[in-house]
Design an enzyme around this catalytic site. Sequence first.
Site, PDB file in Angstrom:
ATOM      1  N   GLU A  42       0.893  -1.062  -0.252  1.00  0.00           N
ATOM      2  CA  GLU A  42       0.072   0.074  -0.120  1.00  0.00           C
ATOM      3  C   GLU A  42       0.710   1.482  -0.138  1.00  0.00           C
ATOM      4  OE1 GLU A  42      -2.245   0.111   3.537  1.00  0.00           O
ATOM      5  OE2 GLU A  42      -3.557   1.626   3.147  1.00  0.00           O
ATOM      6  N   LYS A 113      -9.455   2.631  -1.998  1.00  0.00           N
ATOM      7  CA  LYS A 113      -9.738   2.001  -0.762  1.00  0.00           C
ATOM      8  C   LYS A 113     -10.891   2.440  -0.349  1.00  0.00           C
ATOM      9  CE  LYS A 113      -7.092   0.766   3.471  1.00  0.00           C
ATOM     10  NZ  LYS A 113      -5.884   1.433   4.239  1.00  0.00           N
ATOM     11  N   CYS A 146      -5.326  -3.520   2.343  1.00  0.00           N
ATOM     12  CA  CYS A 146      -5.155  -3.480   3.836  1.00  0.00           C
ATOM     13  C   CYS A 146      -6.339  -3.764   4.801  1.00  0.00           C
ATOM     14  CB  CYS A 146      -4.269  -2.291   4.188  1.00  0.00           C
ATOM     15  SG  CYS A 146      -3.803  -2.466   5.808  1.00  0.00           S
TER      16      CYS A 146
END
Lengths: 267, 267
Positions: A42, A113, A146
């Site tokens: 990330e 995200k 994540c």
Amino acid sequence: MTRIACRQLAPRVGEPQSDRLRATAAIVDALESGAQVIVLPELATSGYMFDSVDELRAAAVPASDPLFALWSELARPTDAVVIAGFAELADDGTLFNSAIVVDGSGVRAVYRKTHLWDREKLFFAVGAELPPILDTAVGRIGVLICYDLEFPELSRHLAIAGADLIAVPTNWPRMPKVAGGVRPEVVIAMAMARINRVAIAACDRSGDERGQQWNHGTSIIDLTGDIVAATEEEGGTAIAELDLSLSRDKQHTALAHALDDRRTDLY
Amino acid sequence: MTRIACRQLAPRVGEPQSDRLRATAAIVDALESGAQVIVLPELATSGYMFDSVDELRAAAVPASDPLFALWSELARPTDAVVIAGFAELADDGTLFNSAIVVDGSGVRAVYRKTHLWDREKLFFAVGAELPPILDTAVGRIGVLICYDLEFPELSRHLAIAGADLIAVPTNWPRMPKVAGGVRPEVVIAMAMARINRVAIAACDRSGDERGQQWNHGTSIIDLTGDIVAATEEEGGTAIAELDLSLSRDKQHTALAHALDDRRTDLY
């Protein structure tokens, strides 16, 4: 068999040029080792521990940035697919914590995200769309970032949509190990793989960044939920060969099916 | 603090009277040790490896069976809650793989397993309702049975409904250990606990039954996903004291919330 490589880079806030170079070098290394799926962490091109939105904005780039065109050029002679996190500057100036998917044909997708962890909420906007799933030369690749993994709704979505592999750029802040000596975020990834009978390649970061330590939890996980390759090393690489087509068989046993056994009449 | 005990019994098909006695003895033992939540395995009063529906039917009982009234009587002087799996004979003759929840006031709930594993489908009907959540003297207890844990939709449902503890009677057929030396079903339970910030008490079975081995995976897991008590022993007991009220705080950090961070606009 598909050769998957995850490189546990250590980007640093305030040094985007150096981060970009090291991400590119990691891709070159992985290509040279024959990797067909290359996953980087990330925010691999910007670092994570921003002090201010201005600092983030200085490192953010659009998906049209020449860096990604270069990655595509590097991948072109092969079937390889690169998935990497980056700080995205959208056309309207909005900042997203995104992942880019690149292959020899160019930028295949950008995922923004959808679950921002903790202080990320102070810097980034949340994505408005479910994660993509891409038909590539090596199979169907889904992408999460994540903290997204802690929302099983998303892994499930990708499994139902037919993902053979879920690539997960992560920056996992250091958490105590749990039973078995595994980091809790890795436990969650293992569970998501097994529940959905899908392979997962999670690429964590390393490096002390402004006092923040990381899990060094980079793990390639097969569809039984077992870790087939991992690295805890600073800058280490996890490499594994997996038959990704196995993810298309959702039978746990002759009479148990990971997806068909869901009670969609109840939830 | 709430004292939780899980007793890894070894019921045997064809010996229901003996299974009932041993389950009752386990409850007496646990009460004597001060346990306030007592979890027994799935199908604790009947065994699991049925050869025929007739064999199952011979061991199946209704929730009004005097055994459960006896358990309630045993629990009456205390705050204790007993959760145990049993083969249920419904009024209309249907057979369910169920869990009963008993406290001093009587039978509080019967949950009929909603996800049947493998050959269970040949013997049992699936439950028609989501798992219950009970307000008890020691907190709000949700119930799942074994394979249900592999459907994160259910753990999520119970967490949203406010469960402080999820009690999980299980019969986990032996599976190879995965990374960290943990059984994969335990990995899934650990992930569900952490994702939802809820304690989980999973009571597995032991004993070779018609050639089937079991995981011996009995585990009490706190809301961080760590195992705080476990037993791999034949007939062993896992005991832990947990502050179940902690499950009501869903903040991972000041800015990250296990439930509020869901993207209910997307899924």
